[in-house]
Design an enzyme around this catalytic site. Structure first.
Site, PDB file in Angstrom:
ATOM      1  NE  ARG A  47      -3.153  43.500  37.679  1.00 40.40           N
ATOM      2  CZ  ARG A  47      -4.138  44.136  37.040  1.00 40.40           C
ATOM      3  NH1 ARG A  47      -4.761  43.541  36.044  1.00 40.40           N
ATOM      4  NH2 ARG A  47      -4.521  45.332  37.400  1.00 40.40           N
ATOM      5  CG  ASP A  48       4.322  45.147  36.235  1.00 44.66           C
ATOM      6  OD1 ASP A  48       4.699  44.297  35.397  1.00 44.66           O
ATOM      7  OD2 ASP A  48       4.548  46.367  36.115  1.00 44.66           O
TER       8      ASP A  48
END
Length: 266
Positions: A47-48
């Site tokens: 996600r990042d």
């Protein structure tokens, strides 16, 4: 011993520019890390994914760091995970930003941005550049599938010390990773397979391939999942990244529902 983040090594003008082989080695190591997460018994979405979260050790082995935003992926009949939109502007997949629907293909888009940064030597967002060039994806993606233009965006600090064919394949891979349609993006295991031969092509357009020692190979060996349709698109449209012989196998659970049976390309 860690050298610091990829962001520091790639964008600080005072540092010696990373070579083509090192950049592809880092991309491969990071891709293996994401593939490991996605292929776990309970898939994990990072996600990042971004250059500042990729740490490099003394041998430039890539390690993923900061799992604070990682999220368990969809299971069974689920197609996505609904979550509050979090991450970093310039790296987040457009469908995730718009809907909050998170899938492993969201990580693939973020990987495409990082690969583009490695290829161009430019940041994902750079407000110091002219307005049309501030978004790296908007500026570069239209050129990635154009043989006449793609070499114009390769980092000039590489000084042509790379194989043109390898650059074309890497650009084609970035192009598909950055597809607006998440189903058109490859799986990370396919990204690993595409990147593995590219790290050795480090010299000029007509030069011989330079082989890296086995100690430079990054990450653990991962079981390869099914090869999606994008590989055939790359084969016909651009780079010939797929072998001639394919053996059909059962569809990968991460593939889009109702799609054609996936094949493993050897």
């Amino acid at each position: 011993m860690f050298r610091g983040s990829l962001e520091n090594h790639l964008f600080r003008k005072a540092t010696v520019p990373l070579s083509w082989a090192t950049r592809m080695m880092i991309a491969l190591g990071a891709a293996k890390g994401l593939a490991f997460l996605h292929n776990a018994e309970r898939p994990v979405i990072y996600r990042d994914f971004k250059t500042s979260n990729i740490l490099l050790d003394s041998d430039y082995t890539a390690k993923l760091s900061d799992f604070g935003l990682a999220k368990a992926g969809p299971q069974g009949d689920e197609t996505h995970v609904s979550t509050r939109v979090m991450g970093t502007y310039g790296y987040a997949a457009p469908e995730y930003v718009m809907t909050g629907h998170l899938t492993a293909r969201s990580d693939v888009y973020s990987f495409g941005v990082v690969l583009l940064e490695l290829l161009t030597g430019r940041k994902s967002v750079d407000k110091t550049r002219p307005s049309r060039e501030q978004s790296l994806v908007d500026w570069a993606r239209p050129k990635l599938n154009d043989k006449r233009k793609l070499l114009q965006i390769i980092d000039p600090r590489l000084e042509n010390q790379y194989s043109v064919r390898a650059a074309q394949k890497a650009c084609s891979l970035a192009y598909y990773c950055l597809s607006q349609n998440p189903k058109a993006r490859p799986l990370m295991s396919d990204v690993v397979e595409t990147l593995e031969p590219l790290q050795s092509a480090s010299v000029g357009a007509n030069a011989n391939v330079v082989s890296l020692s086995s100690s430079s190979t990054l990450g653990a060996t991962l079981a390869m999942s099914a090869i999606p349709d994008y590989r055939m698109q790359m084969h016909h449209g651009f780079a010939g990244n797929v072998g001639a012989r394919a053996v059909c196998r059962s569809p990968n659970p991460n593939c889009s529902p109702g799609g054609p049976a996936a094949c493993r390309v050897r």
